[in-house]
Design a protein around this motif. Structure first.
Motif, short mmCIF file in Angstrom:
data_model
loop_
_atom_site.label_atom_id
_atom_site.label_comp_id
_atom_site.label_asym_id
_atom_site.label_seq_id
_atom_site.Cartn_x
_atom_site.Cartn_y
_atom_site.Cartn_z
N ALA A 115 0.84 -1.21 0.00
CA ALA A 115 0.00 0.00 0.00
C ALA A 115 0.87 1.26 0.00
CB ALA A 115 -0.94 -0.01 1.20
N SER A 116 1.96 1.26 0.79
CA SER A 116 2.83 2.43 0.82
C SER A 116 3.56 2.61 -0.51
CB SER A 116 3.84 2.34 1.97
OG SER A 116 4.64 1.20 1.85
N LEU B 154 1.11 4.18 -2.88
CA LEU B 154 1.00 5.60 -2.56
C LEU B 154 2.23 6.36 -3.07
CD1 LEU B 154 -0.52 7.89 -1.14
CD2 LEU B 154 0.64 7.24 0.96
N SER B 155 3.41 5.76 -2.91
CA SER B 155 4.63 6.38 -3.39
C SER B 155 4.64 6.50 -4.92
CB SER B 155 5.86 5.58 -2.95
OG SER B 155 5.99 5.62 -1.55
N THR C 266 2.08 6.85 -6.83
CA THR C 266 1.15 7.94 -7.19
C THR C 266 1.80 9.29 -7.00
OG1 THR C 266 -0.67 6.52 -6.49
CG2 THR C 266 -1.14 8.86 -6.76
N THR C 267 2.42 9.50 -5.84
CA THR C 267 3.08 10.79 -5.59
C THR C 267 4.30 10.96 -6.50
OG1 THR C 267 4.36 9.90 -3.74
CG2 THR C 267 2.28 10.98 -3.21
N ASP D 283 9.54 10.39 2.05
CA ASP D 283 8.38 9.80 2.73
C ASP D 283 8.85 8.57 3.49
OD1 ASP D 283 6.76 11.64 1.41
OD2 ASP D 283 6.23 10.24 -0.18
N THR E 243 -2.82 6.88 9.73
CA THR E 243 -3.96 6.37 9.00
C THR E 243 -4.13 4.88 9.27
OG1 THR E 243 -5.01 6.28 6.81
CG2 THR E 243 -2.65 5.85 6.89
N GLU F 41 -0.23 -3.73 3.42
CA GLU F 41 1.09 -3.16 3.65
C GLU F 41 2.23 -4.17 3.54
OE1 GLU F 41 4.08 -0.46 4.06
OE2 GLU F 41 2.06 -0.34 3.26
#
Length: 190
Positions: free
Chosen positions: A36-37, A40-41, A43-44, A98, A152, A178
Protein backbone atom coordinates in the motif's frame (compact mmCIF):
# COMPACT_ATOMS: atom_id res chain seq x y z
CA UNK A 1 -28.13 -29.10 5.90
CA UNK A 2 -25.19 -29.01 3.47
CA UNK A 3 -23.77 -25.98 5.26
CA UNK A 4 -23.92 -27.74 8.63
CA UNK A 5 -22.15 -30.82 7.24
CA UNK A 6 -19.48 -28.70 5.55
CA UNK A 7 -18.88 -26.73 8.76
CA UNK A 8 -18.61 -29.96 10.79
CA UNK A 9 -16.14 -31.46 8.28
CA UNK A 10 -14.11 -28.24 8.28
CA UNK A 11 -13.99 -28.21 12.10
CA UNK A 12 -12.85 -31.84 12.21
CA UNK A 13 -10.18 -31.21 9.57
CA UNK A 14 -8.94 -28.17 11.44
CA UNK A 15 -8.50 -30.11 14.66
CA UNK A 16 -6.91 -33.13 12.95
CA UNK A 17 -4.77 -31.45 10.25
CA UNK A 18 -1.94 -30.25 12.45
CA UNK A 19 0.79 -32.52 13.66
CA UNK A 20 1.49 -32.42 17.37
CA UNK A 21 4.34 -30.05 18.01
CA UNK A 22 5.97 -28.20 20.86
CA UNK A 23 6.73 -24.98 18.97
CA UNK A 24 4.09 -22.41 19.88
CA UNK A 25 5.88 -19.20 18.89
CA UNK A 26 7.37 -17.91 15.68
CA UNK A 27 9.24 -14.78 14.74
CA UNK A 28 9.97 -13.75 11.17
CA UNK A 29 11.43 -11.14 8.86
CA UNK A 30 10.04 -10.27 5.43
CA UNK A 31 10.27 -8.08 2.35
CA UNK A 32 7.23 -7.23 0.24
CA UNK A 33 6.52 -5.74 -3.17
CA UNK A 34 3.57 -3.67 -4.37
CA UNK A 35 2.53 -2.71 -0.83
CA UNK A 36 0.00 0.00 0.00
CA UNK A 37 2.83 2.43 0.82
CA UNK A 38 4.59 1.59 -2.48
CA UNK A 39 1.37 2.29 -4.40
CA UNK A 40 1.00 5.60 -2.56
CA UNK A 41 4.63 6.38 -3.39
CA UNK A 42 4.08 5.51 -7.07
CA UNK A 43 1.15 7.94 -7.19
CA UNK A 44 3.08 10.79 -5.59
CA UNK A 45 6.12 9.91 -7.75
CA UNK A 46 4.05 10.30 -10.92
CA UNK A 47 3.05 13.79 -9.76
CA UNK A 48 6.68 14.58 -8.82
CA UNK A 49 7.97 13.25 -12.16
CA UNK A 50 5.73 15.73 -13.95
CA UNK A 51 7.49 18.49 -12.01
CA UNK A 52 10.99 17.20 -12.85
CA UNK A 53 11.69 14.85 -9.92
CA UNK A 54 13.03 11.31 -10.00
CA UNK A 55 11.83 8.93 -7.27
CA UNK A 56 13.08 5.77 -5.64
CA UNK A 57 11.25 3.64 -3.07
CA UNK A 58 11.95 0.62 -0.89
CA UNK A 59 10.14 -1.82 1.29
CA UNK A 60 8.22 -2.84 3.08
CA UNK A 61 10.80 -4.52 5.26
CA UNK A 62 9.38 -5.91 8.45
CA UNK A 63 9.19 -8.28 11.38
CA UNK A 64 6.33 -10.39 12.65
CA UNK A 65 5.57 -12.47 15.72
CA UNK A 66 2.89 -15.12 16.25
CA UNK A 67 1.86 -17.21 19.25
CA UNK A 68 -0.17 -20.34 18.43
CA UNK A 69 -3.25 -20.58 20.64
CA UNK A 70 -4.24 -23.81 18.89
CA UNK A 71 -2.67 -25.70 15.98
CA UNK A 72 -5.02 -23.74 13.69
CA UNK A 73 -5.14 -20.21 15.18
CA UNK A 74 -2.20 -17.92 15.96
CA UNK A 75 -2.25 -14.30 17.16
CA UNK A 76 0.53 -11.77 17.05
CA UNK A 77 1.67 -8.63 15.33
CA UNK A 78 3.38 -7.19 12.26
CA UNK A 79 5.66 -4.15 12.05
CA UNK A 80 6.83 -2.79 8.68
CA UNK A 81 9.03 0.03 7.40
CA UNK A 82 8.97 1.47 3.87
CA UNK A 83 10.02 4.71 2.22
CA UNK A 84 10.32 6.87 -0.86
CA UNK A 85 12.52 9.81 -1.80
CA UNK A 86 12.16 12.25 -4.66
CA UNK A 87 15.30 13.86 -6.12
CA UNK A 88 15.18 17.01 -8.24
CA UNK A 89 16.75 16.22 -11.62
CA UNK A 90 18.07 19.76 -12.12
CA UNK A 91 19.77 20.33 -8.76
CA UNK A 92 20.33 16.62 -7.97
CA UNK A 93 19.18 17.25 -4.39
CA UNK A 94 16.50 15.53 -2.31
CA UNK A 95 13.12 17.26 -2.45
CA UNK A 96 10.82 15.03 -0.44
CA UNK A 97 11.36 11.96 1.72
CA UNK A 98 8.38 9.80 2.73
CA UNK A 99 8.72 7.27 5.55
CA UNK A 100 6.01 4.71 6.33
CA UNK A 101 5.98 2.88 9.69
CA UNK A 102 3.17 0.38 10.23
CA UNK A 103 2.18 -1.58 13.34
CA UNK A 104 -0.69 -4.08 13.16
CA UNK A 105 -2.11 -6.78 15.45
CA UNK A 106 -2.59 -9.96 13.43
CA UNK A 107 -4.38 -13.31 13.36
CA UNK A 108 -3.22 -16.30 11.32
CA UNK A 109 -5.25 -19.38 10.31
CA UNK A 110 -3.28 -22.51 9.45
CA UNK A 111 -5.06 -24.66 6.88
CA UNK A 112 -2.30 -27.22 6.73
CA UNK A 113 0.50 -27.57 9.25
CA UNK A 114 2.88 -30.41 8.53
CA UNK A 115 6.43 -30.92 9.74
CA UNK A 116 8.09 -29.44 6.62
CA UNK A 117 5.23 -27.59 4.88
CA UNK A 118 2.30 -25.36 5.77
CA UNK A 119 -0.50 -23.32 4.19
CA UNK A 120 -2.26 -20.43 5.88
CA UNK A 121 -4.23 -17.20 5.58
CA UNK A 122 -3.83 -14.14 7.79
CA UNK A 123 -5.41 -10.78 8.51
CA UNK A 124 -3.76 -7.76 10.14
CA UNK A 125 -5.17 -4.31 10.86
CA UNK A 126 -3.60 -1.35 12.61
CA UNK A 127 -2.04 2.05 12.10
CA UNK A 128 0.44 3.49 9.61
CA UNK A 129 2.46 6.58 10.47
CA UNK A 130 3.48 8.58 7.41
CA UNK A 131 6.29 11.10 7.80
CA UNK A 132 6.78 13.55 4.93
CA UNK A 133 10.02 15.57 5.05
CA UNK A 134 10.46 18.48 2.67
CA UNK A 135 14.14 19.12 2.00
CA UNK A 136 16.38 21.99 0.83
CA UNK A 137 15.44 23.19 -2.63
CA UNK A 138 11.76 22.35 -2.27
CA UNK A 139 11.50 24.47 0.91
CA UNK A 140 13.32 27.34 -0.78
CA UNK A 141 11.00 27.26 -3.79
CA UNK A 142 7.82 26.88 -1.71
CA UNK A 143 7.95 28.74 1.64
CA UNK A 144 4.65 27.09 2.68
CA UNK A 145 6.13 23.57 2.33
CA UNK A 146 6.52 21.91 5.70
CA UNK A 147 7.26 18.53 7.25
CA UNK A 148 4.21 16.53 8.26
CA UNK A 149 3.38 13.36 10.15
CA UNK A 150 0.08 11.64 9.50
CA UNK A 151 -1.58 8.56 10.98
CA UNK A 152 -3.96 6.37 9.00
CA UNK A 153 -5.61 2.95 9.11
CA UNK A 154 -3.67 0.14 7.43
CA UNK A 155 -4.29 -3.57 6.90
CA UNK A 156 -2.90 -6.73 5.32
CA UNK A 157 -5.16 -9.50 4.02
CA UNK A 158 -3.05 -12.55 3.13
CA UNK A 159 -5.16 -14.85 0.98
CA UNK A 160 -2.56 -17.59 0.69
CA UNK A 161 0.69 -18.19 2.51
CA UNK A 162 3.04 -21.10 1.90
CA UNK A 163 5.84 -22.03 4.31
CA UNK A 164 8.48 -24.73 4.03
CA UNK A 165 11.33 -26.06 6.13
CA UNK A 166 11.89 -27.17 9.73
CA UNK A 167 12.20 -24.79 12.70
CA UNK A 168 13.66 -22.23 10.28
CA UNK A 169 11.09 -21.81 7.52
CA UNK A 170 10.99 -19.85 4.31
CA UNK A 171 7.62 -18.37 3.38
CA UNK A 172 5.87 -16.71 0.45
CA UNK A 173 2.55 -14.86 0.71
CA UNK A 174 0.03 -13.44 -1.75
CA UNK A 175 -2.29 -10.76 -0.41
CA UNK A 176 -3.25 -7.12 -0.33
CA UNK A 177 -2.12 -4.37 2.03
CA UNK A 178 1.09 -3.16 3.65
CA UNK A 179 3.06 -6.44 3.41
CA UNK A 180 2.39 -6.27 -0.34
CA UNK A 181 0.81 -8.23 -3.15
CA UNK A 182 3.76 -10.61 -2.80
CA UNK A 183 5.85 -11.04 0.31
CA UNK A 184 8.69 -13.43 1.16
CA UNK A 185 10.84 -14.06 4.21
CA UNK A 186 12.13 -16.38 6.92
CA UNK A 187 10.54 -17.53 10.18
CA UNK A 188 11.98 -19.22 13.23
CA UNK A 189 9.67 -21.44 15.27
CA UNK A 190 10.39 -22.01 18.96
Amino acid sequence: MKKIILMAVAAMMATMSANAQDEKNEIGVFYGVQSASNILSYTTSAISAASGDQSSWWGPVGVEYYHHLTPVVAVGGVAAFAGCKAIDKKSNSKDITDTFITVMPSVKFNWLRKKAFGMYSAFSAGVMLISVSVDGEAKRLDPDAKDETLATFMFQATALGLEFGGNVRGFVEAGLGEKGLLCAGLRYRF
